[in-house]
Design a protein around this motif. Structure first.
Motif, PDB file in Angstrom:
ATOM      1  N   TYR A  39      -3.106  -7.452   1.340  1.00 26.15           N
ATOM      2  CA  TYR A  39      -2.970  -8.153   2.428  1.00 26.15           C
ATOM      3  C   TYR A  39      -3.256  -9.710   2.519  1.00 26.15           C
ATOM      4  O   TYR A  39      -2.650 -10.601   2.590  1.00 26.15           O
ATOM      5  CB  TYR A  39      -3.744  -7.557   3.669  1.00 26.15           C
ATOM      6  N   ASP A  73      -5.659  -1.973  -0.197  1.00 28.50           N
ATOM      7  CA  ASP A  73      -4.898  -2.402   0.764  1.00 28.50           C
ATOM      8  C   ASP A  73      -5.141  -3.589   1.225  1.00 28.50           C
ATOM      9  O   ASP A  73      -4.239  -4.366   1.406  1.00 28.50           O
ATOM     10  CB  ASP A  73      -4.930  -1.189   1.787  1.00 28.50           C
ATOM     11  N   ARG A  74      -6.329  -3.826   1.516  1.00 27.83           N
ATOM     12  CA  ARG A  74      -6.796  -5.332   2.164  1.00 27.83           C
ATOM     13  C   ARG A  74      -6.808  -6.496   1.094  1.00 27.83           C
ATOM     14  O   ARG A  74      -6.324  -7.603   1.623  1.00 27.83           O
ATOM     15  CB  ARG A  74      -8.383  -5.082   2.698  1.00 27.83           C
ATOM     16  N   GLN A 121      -2.722   8.220  -1.295  1.00 27.61           N
ATOM     17  CA  GLN A 121      -3.171   6.920  -0.506  1.00 27.61           C
ATOM     18  C   GLN A 121      -3.590   5.917  -1.412  1.00 27.61           C
ATOM     19  O   GLN A 121      -4.614   6.177  -2.145  1.00 27.61           O
ATOM     20  CB  GLN A 121      -3.697   7.450   0.747  1.00 27.61           C
ATOM     21  N   ALA A 150       0.782  -1.220   0.151  1.00 31.97           N
ATOM     22  CA  ALA A 150       0.168  -0.005   0.052  1.00 31.97           C
ATOM     23  C   ALA A 150       0.888   1.249   0.042  1.00 31.97           C
ATOM     24  O   ALA A 150       0.508   2.245   0.574  1.00 31.97           O
ATOM     25  CB  ALA A 150      -1.051   0.090   1.220  1.00 31.97           C
ATOM     26  N   SER A 170       1.333  -3.164   6.192  1.00 33.08           N
ATOM     27  CA  SER A 170       0.919  -2.098   5.408  1.00 33.08           C
ATOM     28  C   SER A 170       1.407  -0.707   5.849  1.00 33.08           C
ATOM     29  O   SER A 170       1.751  -0.287   6.823  1.00 33.08           O
ATOM     30  CB  SER A 170      -0.676  -1.901   5.722  1.00 33.08           C
ATOM     31  N   ASP A 175      -8.391   1.892   0.821  1.00 34.34           N
ATOM     32  CA  ASP A 175      -8.478   0.790   1.649  1.00 34.34           C
ATOM     33  C   ASP A 175      -8.680  -0.705   1.145  1.00 34.34           C
ATOM     34  O   ASP A 175      -8.341  -1.708   1.733  1.00 34.34           O
ATOM     35  CB  ASP A 175      -9.631   1.212   2.534  1.00 34.34           C
TER      36      ASP A 175
END
Length: 367
Positions: free
Chosen positions: A223, A219-220, A213, A165, A193, A216
């Motif tokens: 992960y 990002d997940r 950025q 991320a 992250s 989210d």
């Protein structure tokens, strides 16, 4: 004798990374580093008079900063001082953190001779643009060369740090880093992250509205993709951001997540010994834990582990049933039980993989 982990903080770097909120500084001279080590050895002697007779040291972690920036002999002096003033277990796990471009064959050989048996290497990404964005001073090839050199010098327990991320990161870039890391077959992989820490260049960009950025949901996805690939490659996902080959979990870090005793030595280093949390200057802090502190910390550190916390161990350690201590938290936790993000089965309370996505919200209920 009780087991004790010792953390040695080396606050020096070639330069500060754009995301780093740890106590560290770049651009120090060799004379400053030598002076710091002499002061650190004095601290080792002082702490030995307080704890040396009651504890057996079974893990040592030399972190930073970038400890591998030091001249090799200084690391040996620190470990020699620890052995002179503390009882070190024969099978102690002794780790040193390192960054590419700071390692040499001479240093790696000296580490092995001094008893270092675990190497942690900061890669972060195989993508050159990501490395530049993060402010890293090494290239992907620097990392590969240093990794192969470490193997040739006898290191058979290596951790690789990865970060996802990052601004500009895509799933293709992340998957390439995952595959190239797995191909090297390190014994341990940490994957974090990107977090925006106050006092960093990234924080300044964020506050100015200029930080690109990663969403989210991406990002997940990054992960969970990492967890899936590591499991397929034979790694055990044993903590929110860590996986390891069987039997290669980081014994030192497990102390942090299991309320074990650890002593931090060096500027800004934190400790938890005899129920007391304290931090060395310049980050001075002192707090004697009470029952509520210890039980809460046992829960929210233990929930970081995929195996969760044993309710029987909780009762044995604190003398009371878990749900009698936290009876007033049941209502707030109910939605997470119903969603399957928090699970209680066979006397264990744990987060599911989906629960790790919102772990901070669940852990905060126990504070």
């Amino acid at each position: 004798m009780k087991p004790l982990g010792i953390y040695i903080h080396i606050p020096f770097c070639l330069s500060k990374c754009n995301y780093c909120g740890f106590y560290s500084r770049g651009g120090t001279s060799a004379a400053e580093q030598e002076s710091y080590i002499e002061s650190l050895i004095d601290d080792i002697k002082t702490y030995s008079s307080l704890y040396g007779s009651r504890y057996l040291v079974d893990t040592v972690f030399i972190g930073g900063g970038t400890p591998s920036i030091l001249e090799a002999g200084l690391v040996g002096k620190v470990l020699a001082a620890l052995r002179a003033h503390f009882d070190i277990a024969e099978d102690a796990e002794i780790t040193i953190e390192s960054n590419p471009r700071t390692l040499t064959e001479e240093k790696l050989t000296a580490y092995r001779q001094a008893g270092v048996n675990r190497l942690s290497m900061g890669l972060q990404s195989f993508d050159e643009n990501c490395l530049k964005t993060l402010g890293r001073v090494h290239t992907a090839q620097d990392f590969v060369s240093n990794y192969q050199m470490a193997r040739a010098c006898g290191f058979d327990n290596i951790n690789v740090d990865l970060m996802f991320a990052v601004p500009g990161h895509t799933m293709d870039i992340w998957q390439d880093t995952l595959e190239r890391t797995i191909a090297l077959a390190p014994e341990h992989i940490s994957f974090y992250s990107l977090q925006i820490e106050e006092g960093t260049p990234f924080y300044d960009l964020f506050m100015a509205g200029e930080f690109d950025q990663v969403p989210d949901d991406v990002d997940r996805e990054m992960y969970h993709t990492a967890i899936r690939r590591f499991k397929e490659a034979g790694y055990e996902h044993y903590e929110i951001s860590n996986c390891a080959k069987p039997g290669r979990q980081c014994r030192h870090n497990l102390k942090y997540w299991s309320m074990g005793d650890y002593l931090g030595i060096g500027s800004g280093a934190s400790s938890y010994v005899d129920g007391i949390r304290f931090t060395q200057p310049p980050l001075s802090f002192f707090h004697e834990n009470g029952f509520a502190d210890d039980t809460a910390e046992f829960v929210f550190t233990g929930l970081r582990k995929t195996r969760g916390i044993s309710l029987a161990e909780f009762k044995e350690r604190y003398g009371r049933d878990f749900w009698k201590v936290f009876v007033d938290r049941r209502g707030a936790l109910s939605p997470y039980f119903e969603s399957g993000q928090l699970v209680e089965e066979d006397g264990v309370l744990r987060l599911s993989e989906e629960g790790f996505d919102i772990s901070n919200a669940i852990m905060a209920i126990f504070v």
